[in-house]
Scaffold this active site. Structure first.
Site, PDB file in Angstrom:
ATOM      1  N   HIS A  69     -15.793  -4.387 -29.056  1.00  0.00           N
ATOM      2  CA  HIS A  69     -16.959  -4.060 -28.260  1.00  0.00           C
ATOM      3  C   HIS A  69     -16.666  -2.709 -27.705  1.00  0.00           C
ATOM      4  O   HIS A  69     -17.621  -1.999 -26.955  1.00  0.00           O
ATOM      5  CB  HIS A  69     -17.552  -5.098 -27.336  1.00  0.00           C
ATOM      6  CG  HIS A  69     -16.695  -5.219 -25.933  1.00  0.00           C
ATOM      7  ND1 HIS A  69     -15.591  -6.253 -25.937  1.00  0.00           N
ATOM      8  CD2 HIS A  69     -16.422  -4.517 -24.826  1.00  0.00           C
ATOM      9  CE1 HIS A  69     -14.945  -6.137 -24.634  1.00  0.00           C
ATOM     10  NE2 HIS A  69     -15.594  -5.265 -24.062  1.00  0.00           N
TER      11      HIS A  69
ATOM     12  N   ASP B 160     -14.043 -10.191 -31.966  1.00  0.00           N
ATOM     13  CA  ASP B 160     -14.020  -8.822 -31.186  1.00  0.00           C
ATOM     14  C   ASP B 160     -12.726  -8.041 -31.383  1.00  0.00           C
ATOM     15  O   ASP B 160     -12.087  -7.177 -30.258  1.00  0.00           O
ATOM     16  CB  ASP B 160     -13.899  -9.220 -29.552  1.00  0.00           C
ATOM     17  CG  ASP B 160     -14.391  -8.135 -28.570  1.00  0.00           C
ATOM     18  OD1 ASP B 160     -14.876  -7.225 -29.270  1.00  0.00           O
ATOM     19  OD2 ASP B 160     -14.104  -8.165 -27.323  1.00  0.00           O
TER      20      ASP B 160
ATOM     21  N   GLY C 264     -13.526  -2.545 -18.143  1.00  0.00           N
ATOM     22  CA  GLY C 264     -12.461  -1.544 -18.152  1.00  0.00           C
ATOM     23  C   GLY C 264     -11.147  -1.758 -18.637  1.00  0.00           C
ATOM     24  O   GLY C 264     -10.521  -1.139 -19.245  1.00  0.00           O
TER      25      GLY C 264
ATOM     26  N   SER D  23     -10.853  -4.242 -21.103  1.00  0.00           N
ATOM     27  CA  SER D  23     -11.200  -4.555 -22.242  1.00  0.00           C
ATOM     28  C   SER D  23     -10.419  -3.516 -23.354  1.00  0.00           C
ATOM     29  O   SER D  23     -10.421  -2.527 -23.167  1.00  0.00           O
ATOM     30  CB  SER D  23     -12.956  -4.199 -22.701  1.00  0.00           C
ATOM     31  OG  SER D  23     -13.500  -5.398 -22.018  1.00  0.00           O
TER      32      SER D  23
END
Lengths: 369, 396
Positions: free
Chosen positions: B156, B187, B255, B257
């Site tokens: 993402h 993901d 952030g 991620s």
């Protein structure tokens, strides 16, 4: 974009469980593996709430008993109305205690504030007085009338290395929390204070047109239609004066608003919040609040380091120690979901000395009056 | 200034050194000098009133530092070696091995110190390989996992294949990169630094071997890359580990991620992905989902569907009596009809993957999301035709 703000915990787990089921079925479709589901089948949500494997479970904390044994004797709880406001650090044998100023320095509109009380490691309680404040670091020096306390021992080393294991002390035999050194000392910029109203200029002041939900204005029970006439001693002629007046404060400061509501004039106390703009920042702020309350004053520090101990706002003000039981700093803010800030030991002696000098000079001036 | 005060206190509070000359005072910062003057006042005031037992608070607080420090400076050097030896011994014990491998609980200060040493060693390795990733206005994190600059991140964070990315190293230097493949269902996401070079990188380890309770670390750029702040380290334990998701109590926030989840060797075992409202709800993509799909991710393939979002459709029906996917009907207005796929066509490949049965086709379509552009190859008589199809959400 870790998770959409509306995704509740429950919903999240449900989607995870369904996706787990989905992927398993896919795996089976492609090539039936020998062990499609190798590990336990209890749901993920139950695992997250189980304490057994969490890093701060009771067994882990028990390993720190020896670490916090000495520094916990230099730790106090600061209470008001029997409710804990902060943790304090004994910095002087004759009853001087360091703590987080914005947690203890309150103002009241009417009546008397209940006194601050320090609860010591031996369970003794003593009334405390604020003797000086350092606004820059949000530190307050308290005085209790007790002698021969055990002052905290600060380390002589520079900042702990990233990865150092740290414990925040409490009154009990176990630490309040544990964590690791996350990032070296740095300056945290002051974020702008926010009151959270939209205003319209009228003849004799600024009228509140709308109120941001969850904002300082909302919490202060300001209402749409109120006309803000005065902030502390400053007369508010128009929106512009109000904005420039607010800018002189810091988030976490308490301001006194004089407000005209209909024919009535009333005073309101308002604790300023932190400014957030735009949906991106709002989302980050939302995520930052997931998992616990944050300190109302959590920005604008000249020098702090970051660690990952989970603290509540009322857990700040106490010693943060290394595995030798020496204080490497003082917890000064719960700043976000992943961040707690501590003032490093290397700047503390100078700050403490200054606070003591200030306390003395103010004492001299009051006594000479 | 700290040292100077201590020095002063060591010498004077214990009266075993010469008085400092005025010259030596000037070495101090103004505040230091004030402290000294104050101390002198206090000490002399005391001597006059002869209350020498109750040493003023002022002296005591600094003294407590001095007291601690002065006799122990020599002792410290010695004890440091001792502690290291001790830690070394602890690291050899069976229980300590269980702490590292099985996630057992440390139960002494010596074990905590040994664990700390390992965390610090790992942190030194990890932080230079953790990068900031910005794709347009989106900011996340990533971790370099090969010398030539492949970066694991969260799907993402990058969103699409073939986009320009700016990679920011911990020291603030920036390089360009391109986004590659994504599996949206779990993901995963991959990036390649386009500037040739030799980059610091971490090894990928098997997430399938994770134990519940195992001690793990996380880095990333919470709130996005911040100048003057290195990637931020956090510690925690594995709370749950499945084939498609890992949960730990290493806390994450926006952030982070795309940043790495690591074991105590500093090897990548997962990627930061999403959170719940509890501090213990932090979810990661298992590293095995990268390694098992490495070629696909490297080729820039984008597949999978975010759980809970609607499936796309192609708009063909096949003859279930035949093994091969022979189309018997094309839905009017469907993505298939729009590009000209016709009854009688046999679908042989879907987005570069071979299709042998209708079930294969259904599964492949299901792995995508509406608006994905896929290539569909059909056999029409003796011809082979290739179509670029934009999948759509089925209208109800």
């Amino acid at each position: 974009m870790i998770v959409s703000p509306r995704t509740s915990r429950f919903k999240l787990f449900v989607t995870r469980i369904t996706s787990l089921a989905m992927v398993c079925s896919l795996t089976l479709l492609i090539a039936p593996p020998a062990n499609a589901q190798k590990r336990g089948s209890s749901s993920i949500s139950s695992k997250l709430t189980q304490l057994v494997n969490q890093r701060s479970n009771i067994r882990v904390l028990s390993a720190f008993i020896e670490v916090v044994d000495t520094p916990s004797k230099s730790t106090v709880e600061i209470l008001r109305d029997n409710k804990r406001q902060a943790i304090g650090t004994i910095v002087d044998a004759d009853g001087l205690i360091l703590t987080k100023a914005s947690q203890v320095n309150l103002v009241m509109l009417k009546g008397e504030l209940a006194p601050l009380v320090c609860k010591l490691a031996n369970n003794d309680r003593h009334e405390a007085k604020i003797v000086s404040i350092n606004k820059e670091y949000d530190l307050a020096l308290l005085k209790i009338d007790v002698k021969r306390l055990d002052p905290i021992r600060f380390t002589l080393q520079e900042d702990p290395m990233v990865g150092a294991v740290l414990a925040s002390t409490a009154l009990g035999d176990k630490p309040l929390g544990i964590g690791v050194m996350s990032a070296a000392s740095r300056t945290i910029k002051q974020s702008r204070p926010m009151i959270g109203v939209q205003l319209k200029d009228i003849v004799d002041g600024a009228r509140v047109e709308s109120i941001v939900s969850g904002s300082a204005a909302k919490k202060a029970k300001l209402k749409i239609g109120d006309v803000i006439v005065k902030i502390d001693m400053k007369q508010i002629k128009d929106t512009q004066t109000l904005i420039s007046t607010i800018k002189e404060y810091q988030p976490g400061d308490i301001i006194r608003l004089l407000v005209k509501r209909g024919e009535e004039q009333l005073e309101l106390l308002c604790t300023l919040g932190e400014y957030s703009s735009g949906p991106n920042q709002a989302r980050h702020e939302f995520q930052n609040h997931l998992g616990g309350k944050l300190s109302s004053r959590r920005s604008g520090f000249p020098m702090v380091f970051q660690h990952d101990t989970f603290l509540n706002p009322e857990d700040c003000g106490g010693p943060l120690v290394d595995l030798d039981g020496n204080a490497v700093g003082i917890n000064i803010a719960r700043a976000g979901r992943v961040a707690s800030y501590a003032i490093p030991a290397k700047v503390l002696p100078e700050l403490i000395a200054k606070l003591m000098l200030d306390a003395e000079s103010s004492e001299v001036s009051t006594s000479s009056e | 200034m700290f040292d100077e005060i201590i020095d002063f206190l060591c010498k004077h509070a214990y009266n075993n050194g010469p008085s400092p000359s005025e010259d030596s005072l000037y070495l101090l910062s103004p505040i230091g000098q004030e402290v000294m003057k104050h101390l002198r006042r206090q000490i002399s005031a005391l001597t006059i009133s002869c209350r020498s037992i109750i040493v003023p608070g002022f002296v005591l607080i600094l003294l407590s530092i001095a007291f601690y420090s002065s006799p122990s400076i020599a002792a410290e050097a010695k004890s440091e070696n001792e502690t290291k030896d001790e830690i070394g011994k602890v690291e050899q014990t069976a229980h300590f091995a269980a702490i590292l491998k099985e996630g057992d609980t440390p139960n002494s200060v010596a074990e905590l110190k040994a664990l700390q040493r390992i965390i610090q060693q790992a942190a030194k390795k990890i932080i230079p390989c953790t990068v900031g990733v910005s794709v347009g206005p989106a900011q996340g994190s990533g971790v370099i996992v090969s010398e030539d600059g492949y970066i694991m991140t969260a799907g993402h964070v990058i969103g699409k294949s073939g986009l320009d990315v700016t990679i920011t190293f911990p020291d603030g230097t920036k390089v360009k990169g391109k986004t590659l493949g994504i599996d949206r269902s779990v993901d995963t996401g991959l990036i390649k630094i386009t500037k040739p070079g030799k980059y610091p990188f971490l090894k990928i380890d098997k997430s399938s071997e994770l134990q519940e309770g195992q001690w793990v670390l996380v880095t990333g750029h919470p709130g996005g890359y911040e100048k003057g702040r290195k990637p931020v380290l956090r510690m925690g334990r594995v709370l749950a580990s499945y084939d498609d998701v890992i949960a730990t109590d290493c806390v994450l926030v926006g952030g982070d991620s795309g940043g790495p989840l690591l074991d105590l060797d500093g090897d990548v075992i997962g990627i930061n992905s999403r959170i719940g409202s509890r501090v213990s709800a932090n979810m990661f993509v298992p590293s095995d989902l990268y390694t098992s799909n490495w070629e696909r991710l490297k080729d820039g393939d984008v597949w999978g569907r975010v759980p809970g979002t609607p499936a796309p459709y192609l708009g063909v029906e096949c003859d279930l009596k035949k093994k091969a996917p022979v189309i018997i009907r094309v839905t009017p207005g469907s993505p298939a009809e729009r590009v000209g796929i016709k009854p009688g066509d046999i679908i042989t490949s879907f987005n570069r993957r071979a299709v042998n049965t209708f079930d294969d086709l259904k599964m492949l379509v299901n792995q995508h999301s509406p608006n994905d552009v896929v290539s569909v190859v059909v056999a029409r008589g003796s011809d082979e035709l290739k179509f670029e199809v934009t999948l759509k959400r089925r209208s109800r």
